[in-house]
Scaffold this active site. Structure first.
Site, PDB file in Angstrom:
ATOM      1  CE  LYS A  85      -9.350   4.742  -2.122  1.00 45.69           C
ATOM      2  NZ  LYS A  85      -8.303   3.721  -2.282  1.00 45.69           N
TER       3      LYS A  85
ATOM      4  CG  ASP B   6      -6.856  -1.358  -4.591  1.00 45.28           C
ATOM      5  OD1 ASP B   6      -7.953  -0.849  -4.851  1.00 45.28           O
ATOM      6  OD2 ASP B   6      -6.107  -1.845  -5.453  1.00 45.28           O
TER       7      ASP B   6
ATOM      8  CB  THR C  77      -5.472   7.557 -12.058  1.00 42.83           C
ATOM      9  OG1 THR C  77      -6.718   7.517 -12.764  1.00 42.83           O
ATOM     10  CG2 THR C  77      -5.550   8.533 -10.884  1.00 42.83           C
TER      11      THR C  77
ATOM     12  CB  THR D  63     -11.817  -2.314 -10.523  1.00 42.39           C
ATOM     13  OG1 THR D  63     -12.298  -1.472  -9.481  1.00 42.39           O
ATOM     14  CG2 THR D  63     -12.367  -1.826 -11.841  1.00 42.39           C
TER      15      THR D  63
ATOM     16  CD  GLN E 298      -8.752   6.414  -8.790  1.00 40.15           C
ATOM     17  OE1 GLN E 298      -9.058   7.591  -8.827  1.00 40.15           O
ATOM     18  NE2 GLN E 298      -9.637   5.454  -8.970  1.00 40.15           N
TER      19      GLN E 298
ATOM     20  CE  LYS F 282     -12.821  -1.929   8.663  1.00 46.62           C
ATOM     21  NZ  LYS F 282     -12.446  -3.059   9.454  1.00 46.62           N
TER      22      LYS F 282
ATOM     23  N   GLY G 139      -9.537  -6.363  10.155  1.00 47.01           N
ATOM     24  CA  GLY G 139     -10.244  -7.328   9.318  1.00 47.01           C
ATOM     25  C   GLY G 139     -11.144  -6.594   8.355  1.00 47.01           C
TER      26      GLY G 139
ATOM     27  CB  ALA H 246     -12.786   3.824  -7.516  1.00 53.12           C
ATOM     28  N   GLY H 247     -12.577   0.661  -6.960  1.00 55.00           N
ATOM     29  CA  GLY H 247     -13.363  -0.477  -6.464  1.00 55.00           C
ATOM     30  C   GLY H 247     -13.261  -0.443  -4.950  1.00 55.00           C
ATOM     31  CG  HIS H 248     -13.900   2.642  -2.943  1.00 54.06           C
ATOM     32  ND1 HIS H 248     -14.124   3.965  -2.704  1.00 54.06           N
ATOM     33  CD2 HIS H 248     -12.744   2.584  -3.650  1.00 54.06           C
ATOM     34  CE1 HIS H 248     -13.147   4.677  -3.248  1.00 54.06           C
ATOM     35  NE2 HIS H 248     -12.308   3.860  -3.840  1.00 54.06           N
ATOM     36  CB  THR H 249     -14.194  -4.134  -0.731  1.00 49.60           C
ATOM     37  OG1 THR H 249     -13.480  -4.211  -1.958  1.00 49.60           O
ATOM     38  CG2 THR H 249     -14.920  -5.451  -0.465  1.00 49.60           C
TER      39      THR H 249
ATOM     40  NE  ARG I  53      -5.329  -4.821 -13.404  1.00 53.94           N
ATOM     41  CZ  ARG I  53      -4.895  -3.613 -13.711  1.00 53.94           C
ATOM     42  NH1 ARG I  53      -3.930  -3.455 -14.592  1.00 53.94           N
ATOM     43  NH2 ARG I  53      -5.426  -2.542 -13.150  1.00 53.94           N
TER      44      ARG I  53
ATOM     45  CB  THR J 281      -9.116   0.029 -14.482  1.00 47.56           C
ATOM     46  OG1 THR J 281      -9.544   1.345 -14.829  1.00 47.56           O
ATOM     47  CG2 THR J 281      -8.344   0.066 -13.167  1.00 47.56           C
TER      48      THR J 281
HETATM   49  P1  GDP Z   1     -10.338   0.657  -1.434  1.00 44.35           P
HETATM   50  O1  GDP Z   1     -10.281   0.737  -2.916  1.00 44.35           O
HETATM   51  O2  GDP Z   1      -9.347   1.567  -0.780  1.00 44.35           O
HETATM   52  O3  GDP Z   1     -11.720   0.836  -0.879  1.00 44.35           O
HETATM   53  O4  GDP Z   1      -9.873  -0.826  -1.056  1.00 44.35           O
HETATM   54  P2  GDP Z   1     -10.359  -2.186  -1.772  1.00 44.35           P
HETATM   55  O5  GDP Z   1     -11.747  -2.466  -1.379  1.00 44.35           O
HETATM   56  O6  GDP Z   1     -10.049  -2.155  -3.226  1.00 44.35           O
HETATM   57  O7  GDP Z   1      -9.329  -3.208  -1.155  1.00 44.35           O
HETATM   58  C1  GDP Z   1      -9.233  -3.426   0.208  1.00 44.35           C
HETATM   59  C2  GDP Z   1      -9.502  -4.906   0.472  1.00 44.35           C
HETATM   60  O8  GDP Z   1      -9.076  -5.233   1.780  1.00 44.35           O
HETATM   61  C3  GDP Z   1     -10.964  -5.277   0.413  1.00 44.35           C
HETATM   62  O9  GDP Z   1     -11.079  -6.610  -0.019  1.00 44.35           O
HETATM   63  C4  GDP Z   1     -11.413  -5.142   1.864  1.00 44.35           C
HETATM   64  O10 GDP Z   1     -12.542  -5.973   2.171  1.00 44.35           O
HETATM   65  C5  GDP Z   1     -10.189  -5.632   2.581  1.00 44.35           C
HETATM   66  N1  GDP Z   1      -9.931  -5.033   3.902  1.00 44.35           N
HETATM   67  C6  GDP Z   1     -10.164  -3.768   4.335  1.00 44.35           C
HETATM   68  N2  GDP Z   1      -9.673  -3.592   5.586  1.00 44.35           N
HETATM   69  C7  GDP Z   1      -9.135  -4.780   5.937  1.00 44.35           C
HETATM   70  C8  GDP Z   1      -8.439  -5.240   7.094  1.00 44.35           C
HETATM   71  O11 GDP Z   1      -8.210  -4.504   8.066  1.00 44.35           O
HETATM   72  N3  GDP Z   1      -8.013  -6.535   7.102  1.00 44.35           N
HETATM   73  C9  GDP Z   1      -8.224  -7.369   6.047  1.00 44.35           C
HETATM   74  N4  GDP Z   1      -7.751  -8.613   6.123  1.00 44.35           N
HETATM   75  N5  GDP Z   1      -8.861  -6.974   4.943  1.00 44.35           N
HETATM   76  C10 GDP Z   1      -9.299  -5.693   4.876  1.00 44.35           C
HETATM   77  P1  IMO Z   2      -9.296   2.483  -5.659  1.00 41.14           P
HETATM   78  O1  IMO Z   2     -10.182   3.686  -5.541  1.00 41.14           O
HETATM   79  C1  IMO Z   2      -5.667   0.716  -7.320  1.00 41.14           C
HETATM   80  C2  IMO Z   2      -4.357   2.165 -11.250  1.00 41.14           C
HETATM   81  C3  IMO Z   2      -4.454   1.184 -12.402  1.00 41.14           C
HETATM   82  C4  IMO Z   2      -3.311   1.674 -13.262  1.00 41.14           C
HETATM   83  C5  IMO Z   2      -3.366   3.189 -13.070  1.00 41.14           C
HETATM   84  C6  IMO Z   2      -4.132   3.920 -14.165  1.00 41.14           C
HETATM   85  O2  IMO Z   2     -10.031   1.198  -5.659  1.00 41.14           O
HETATM   86  O3  IMO Z   2      -8.169   2.543  -4.697  1.00 41.14           O
HETATM   87  P2  IMO Z   2      -6.683   4.148 -14.879  1.00 41.14           P
HETATM   88  O4  IMO Z   2      -7.755   3.117 -15.040  1.00 41.14           O
HETATM   89  O5  IMO Z   2      -6.968   5.168 -13.849  1.00 41.14           O
HETATM   90  O6  IMO Z   2      -6.254   4.729 -16.182  1.00 41.14           O
HETATM   91  O7  IMO Z   2      -5.392   3.321 -14.345  1.00 41.14           O
HETATM   92  O8  IMO Z   2      -4.016   3.409 -11.841  1.00 41.14           O
HETATM   93  N1  IMO Z   2      -5.635   2.376 -10.509  1.00 41.14           N
HETATM   94  C7  IMO Z   2      -5.877   1.860  -9.294  1.00 41.14           C
HETATM   95  N2  IMO Z   2      -5.136   1.032  -8.522  1.00 41.14           N
HETATM   96  N3  IMO Z   2      -6.854   1.190  -6.871  1.00 41.14           N
HETATM   97  C8  IMO Z   2      -7.597   2.036  -7.630  1.00 41.14           C
HETATM   98  O9  IMO Z   2      -8.717   2.625  -7.163  1.00 41.14           O
HETATM   99  C9  IMO Z   2      -7.128   2.372  -8.917  1.00 41.14           C
HETATM  100  N4  IMO Z   2      -7.604   3.155  -9.907  1.00 41.14           N
HETATM  101  C10 IMO Z   2      -6.671   3.148 -10.866  1.00 41.14           C
HETATM  102  O10 IMO Z   2      -4.264  -0.138 -11.968  1.00 41.14           O
HETATM  103  O11 IMO Z   2      -2.094   1.236 -12.740  1.00 41.14           O
HETATM  104 MG    MG Z   3      -9.976  -0.519  -4.558  1.00 36.95          MG
END
Ligand code: GDP
Ligand code: IMO
Ligand code: MG
Length: 426
Positions: free
Chosen positions: A16, A13, A238, A299, A223, A18, A413, A39-42, A302, A129
């Site tokens: 990535k 998180d 993971t 994702t 991850q 972005k 941001g 994974a959950g990429h926003t 939590r 997850t």
């Molecule tokens: P990823 O899994 O690495 O793609 O990251 P996630 O999407 O799970 O979590 C990153 C969160 O931070 C998302 O809600 C993004 O919209 C947000 N985000 C990304 N870059 C920034 C930043 O520079 N500032 C702020 N405030 N939020 C950000």
């Molecule tokens: P992105 O790509 C943050 C964490 C889970 C748990 C552990 C194992 O969005 O960064 P799994 O479902 O793989 O068996 O879970 O890994 N986890 C993540 N935490 N970002 C993720 O992906 C994750 N993918 C798995 O919360 O602790």
């Molecule tokens: Mg994520």
């Protein structure tokens, strides 16, 4: 041509999605190489927000090819849902989304096993997850798995039933969990038709041909490196190699093909799920970071655990990945702090060191912090590094000095445009 890599240096998180979305216009192909719908990429742009789980984050850039590589595990149900969201947003993807035939499939019983395994672990649970990731990779390495290409074989149903029955056998020894297997199977088979309707390719030939043709390729990690199966905080990890090495096995490219490795870290640190987190803040400062950073899982929803940036941890993952550039995200989340801390060393077993111990679990480890002055102002106006408040520049300069890798991007941001380029990228 070489293949550049973007990956997370912490516990996931890092932002990535972005950064990949931003950089995608510089590339011809974006490819996911490991992980799955855990994974959950926003991505945020034009007032819209998308969360991608399986589809690479280059999908919103026209012309760009997106490959789901052989190292990824795919749940057709999640993939179909993501594609439906793209249809609603009128994003054309059919000609641009490719799936490697060697990618493994997550069956409904893999998700059921994931839930039952976690229930069996009780207090020791990983905090998975529950997307079926662990059981699917177990079947892959156990040589039982089903791959995307197998769905085209005449005996696919027999293979499916054989694996499902194996799973039902394993479930006998595990706690019972609520799961509508019949309903989930119906959905799964329906969504399999959508998966089959996509362009299925021999990913390794595809990617190597693109390299030969001089195309620019970006590999998108999922991850974070501290969740890597080999080098993460085992067993709270993971089930795939999230580090640069995973690019080679997850796409079928040779190591010498790897070019730039862009490591992403938040300006602080988070983790979701169980396991050690040396700089975690279990106080109101941690709560404040969570509120300011909207730190709730993309994702699972939590709440994420929050703490200060951990420089020995980052040094470790920079080493493992061969990071050549750093992207620092969410610096704006620190805007209101009078003082910021960064862990620069650890104290454990009578040592003061910047090396991670063999096992972080259960070890009384005390981070040693350095204090930095906060900037206490918004960063919206800053469009380049020199326009950032002096204290923010000082904090970033200190990170760069300590980590020994140039910072080329600073994210201020969640929006696509909220990014400051620095140094070579500028
Ligand atoms: P990823 O899994 O690495 O793609 O990251 P996630 O999407 O799970 O979590 C990153 C969160 O931070 C998302 O809600 C993004 O919209 C947000 N985000 C990304 N870059 C920034 C930043 O520079 N500032 C702020 N405030 N939020 C950000
Ligand atoms: P992105 O790509 C943050 C964490 C889970 C748990 C552990 C194992 O969005 O960064 P799994 O479902 O793989 O068996 O879970 O890994 N986890 C993540 N935490 N970002 C993720 O992906 C994750 N993918 C798995 O919360 O602790
Ligand atoms: Mg994520």
């Amino acid at each position: 041509m070489t293949i550049d890599v973007i990956l997370g240096l912490q516990w996931g998180d890092e932002g990535k999605g972005k950064i990949v979305d931003y950089l995608a216009t510089k590339y011809d192909v974006v490819a996911r190489f490991q992980g799955g719908p855990n994974a959950g990429h926003t991505l945020k742009f034009d007032g819209k927000k998308f969360i991608l789980h399986t589809v690479p984050s280059g999908i919103f850039r026209q012309e760009l090819i997106n490959l789901i590589g052989n190292g990824v595990v795919i749940d057709p149900i999640t993939l179909e849902r993501e594609l439906a969201n793209l249809d609603t947003a009128e994003v054309e993807y059919r000609s641009r989304l490719l799936v490697a035939k060697k990618a493994h499939l997550i069956l409904p019983t893999h998700r059921l096993l994931d839930a039952a395994n976690e229930a069996a672990k009780g207090k020791e649970k990983i905090g998975s997850t529950l997307k079926g990731i662990g059981p699917t990779y177990m079947d892959k390495t156990g040589r039982n798995g089903l791959r995307v290409g197998d769905t085209l074989l005449p005996d696919f149903m027999e293979r499916y039933n054989s694996l499902k029955n194996k799973h039902l056998g394993l479930l006998q020894a595990l706690p019972k969990v609520e799961f509508d297997l019949e309903g989930e199977e119906q959905k799964w088979f329906a969504s399999l038709n959508t998966l089959r309707s996509l362009t299925l390719v021999d990913g390794e030939y595809f990617i190597n041909q693109k390299l030969k043709d001089g195309k620019r390729i970006l590999a998108e990690g999922a991850q974070g490196s501290m969740l890597d199966i080999d080098f993460g905080t085992y067993p709270y990890v993971t089930s795939s190699n999230t580090v640069t090495a995973g690019v080679c096995s997850g796409l079928g490219v040779a190591p010498q093909r790897v070019g730039e490795v862009i490591g992403i870290t938040k300006a602080y640190c988070t983790r979701v799920g169980g396991g050690p987190f040396p700089t975690e803040l279990l106080d109101e400062t941690g709560d404040f970071l969570r509120t300011e950073g909207a730190e709730f899982g993309s994702t699972t929803g939590r709440p994420r655990r929050c703490g200060w940036i951990d420089l020995p941890q980052l040094k470790y993952t920079i080493m493992l990945n061969g990071v050549t550039q750093l992207a620092i995200t969410k610096i704006d989340v620190l805007n209101k702090f009078e003082q910021i801390k960064a862990a620069t060393q650890y104290r454990y077993s009578g040592l003061t060191t910047d090396q991670l111990p063999f096992d972080l679990c259960g070890l009384p480890l005390e981070p040693v912090y350095e204090d930095f002055e906060g900037w206490q102002q918004e960063l919206d106006e800053a469009k380049d590094f020199d326009a950032l408040p002096k204290a923010a520049q000082g904090y970033l300069d200190a990170l760069e000095r300590y980590l020994g890798v140039p910072i080329t991007m600073v994210s201020t941001g969640p929006e696509r445009e909220s990014l400051i380029l620095k140094g070579v990228l500028k």
